[in-house]
Design a protein around this motif. Structure first.
Motif, PDB file in Angstrom:
ATOM      1  N   LEU A 162      48.775  80.237  49.299  1.00  0.00           N
ATOM      2  CA  LEU A 162      48.673  81.313  50.285  1.00  0.00           C
ATOM      3  C   LEU A 162      49.851  82.282  50.234  1.00  0.00           C
ATOM      4  CD1 LEU A 162      47.401  79.334  53.416  1.00  0.00           C
ATOM      5  CD2 LEU A 162      46.097  80.920  51.984  1.00  0.00           C
ATOM      6  N   LYS A 165      48.637  85.927  49.382  1.00  0.00           N
ATOM      7  CA  LYS A 165      47.320  86.247  49.927  1.00  0.00           C
ATOM      8  C   LYS A 165      46.945  87.700  49.658  1.00  0.00           C
ATOM      9  CE  LYS A 165      44.602  86.091  54.169  1.00  0.00           C
ATOM     10  NZ  LYS A 165      44.591  85.742  55.602  1.00  0.00           N
ATOM     11  N   SER A 181      52.380  87.391  51.786  1.00  0.00           N
ATOM     12  CA  SER A 181      51.553  86.719  52.784  1.00  0.00           C
ATOM     13  C   SER A 181      52.214  86.827  54.146  1.00  0.00           C
ATOM     14  CB  SER A 181      51.356  85.251  52.393  1.00  0.00           C
ATOM     15  OG  SER A 181      50.420  84.624  53.252  1.00  0.00           O
TER      16      SER A 181
END
Length: 409
Positions: A162, A165, A181
């Protein structure tokens, strides 16, 4: 005597819980007079046998160690042991909270009693208070629970996945840093008229940018007028100059419509970081741009490095608390003028304070004009001066199409 006392006493019959709470963490004063005598026998049993003690074993030991009880007292204690045997042990976390609450109450009563001694003149030095602090200090713990971080392989790999992202749409940059992110603070800095505003317009609004990826983007402007920043976003999104947009409004509109629902701008001259936090809490962006970040700092010191660091810490806390990525636009100092190779010590107003809070720092420079050159060189150099995301440091090269506010590899 209360059921709470008996439930706690029943839980203390388990050795692991007893060991965690023995001694002054569980003074006899936590219990009423009759239960206190049973607790004292439990202390003896735990020290003697070093294992769990059942209610029936505790009862047998109690009467064996108190042979002179009157018949009436025996009946009282037999009743207590019947109730004790019927009590379910408390959950350990709940028992710890109950113990902590009772313990603080005992300490509070002793402090209050000592306070009356001072008021009435019965204590003339601070020594009784010092002795009390020494006695209880290490064991006076509030109700406190820590949720430890998940260190499983699966979770760590998921969280690392993540980290990027929202992908960068500048190929030369994305080769080194895939993206950003929520929770991250990113600094972008350059000398004036180098392409700072075009930088965030390009990575947000241009083809493949954050907005096209579905990120909700908010841009707070306190330097250039919002409509001028907005025009750069329009040019980046449409990949057209202002003149081209005027000539082909329909084409520009069709391209702009693809991302404009994910981009909002707000003129914020005179606003501070408290305003920024309120806005983020209310509107929950994925990407927040502070253009310029330094101007959101409250000047609560005559030293710029102090108040800029405070503002950067506030920005980082906002990013972490509300799960957004914050892009803080900043100037490079005059020391960077005319230089292609720049570094974080050239940040205006704060050589270390702002840099210390950054997860990623991108410093943009350009080539110097040479004698006889008709127009400015469009090449830009992005120094990755700090990088906690991928660890790579160095310089990447790209081209700025200034009229379209687009960076290209």
């Amino acid at each position: 005597m209360s059921n709470k006392e008996l439930s706690l006493l029943r839980t203390l019959q388990y050795k692991d819980f007893y060991d965690d709470n023995k001694g002054i963490r569980c003074p006899d004063k936590l219990f009423s007079k009759d239960v206190r005598k049973i607790k004292q026998v439990l202390d003896y049993a735990m020290q003697q046998y070093e294992r769990d003690i059942s209610p029936s074993e505790l009862e047998a030991l109690f009467f064996a160690r108190n042979p002179t009880l009157t018949t009436a007292n025996k009946l009282v204690y037999e009743g207590l042991f019947r109730k004790l045997s019927q009590e379910e042990p408390l959950d350990k976390e709940i028992a710890h909270e109950v113990m902590s609450t009772l313990f603080r109450g005992v300490v509070g009563e002793e402090i209050a009693s000592l306070g009356f001694d001072y008021i009435n003149g019965n204590a003339s030095t601070m020594e009784p208070l010092r002795r009390m602090l020494d006695y209880y200090g290490d064991d006076f713990v509030p109700t406190f629970k820590v949720e430890w971080e998940d260190m499983s392989i699966k979770h760590l790999l998921e969280m690392n996945g993540l980290e990027a992202k929202w992908k960068f749409n500048i190929p030369s940059l994305s080769k080194r840093i895939e993206g950003v992110s929520g929770g991250q603070l990113i600094f972008i800095a350059a000398r004036p008229n180098t392409g700072k505003t075009s930088a965030h317009a390009s990575i947000i609004a241009a083809e493949g940018g954050f907005a096209a990826q579905g990120a909700k983007c908010i841009v707070l402007c306190n330097e250039e007028a919002a409509h001028r920043v907005g025009t750069r976003y329009l040019c980046a999104a449409s990949n057209m100059t202002v003149e081209e947009i005027k000539d082909n409004f329909a084409l520009a509109g069709s391209r702009y419509d693809k991302v404009k629902g994910n981009i909002v701008l707000k003129e914020c001259t005179g606003k501070d970081m408290n305003y920024v936090e309120m806005l983020v809490r209310a509107y929950k962006p994925d990407i927040l741009v502070l253009d310029m970040g330094d101007k959101f700092a409250v000047r609560n010191s005559d030293k710029s490095d102090v108040y800029l660091k405070d503002a950067a810490i506030h920005a980082r806390n906002i990013a972490k608390q509300y799960g957004c990525a914050i892009f803080w636009m900043s100037q490079l100092s005059a020391e960077a003028e005319g230089k292609i190779v720049v570094n974080m010590s050239m940040l205006e107003g704060s050589k270390t304070g702002k840099a210390a809070e950054a997860d990623l720092m991108l410093l943009i420079s350009r080539n110097n004009l040479v004698e006889g050159q008709d127009e400015e060189d469009n090449q830009r150099h992005i120094t990755i001066a700090k990088n906690k995301l991928s660890g790579w440091h160095g310089v990447i090269h790209c081209e700025l199409d200034g009229k379209r506010s687009v960076y290209r590899a």
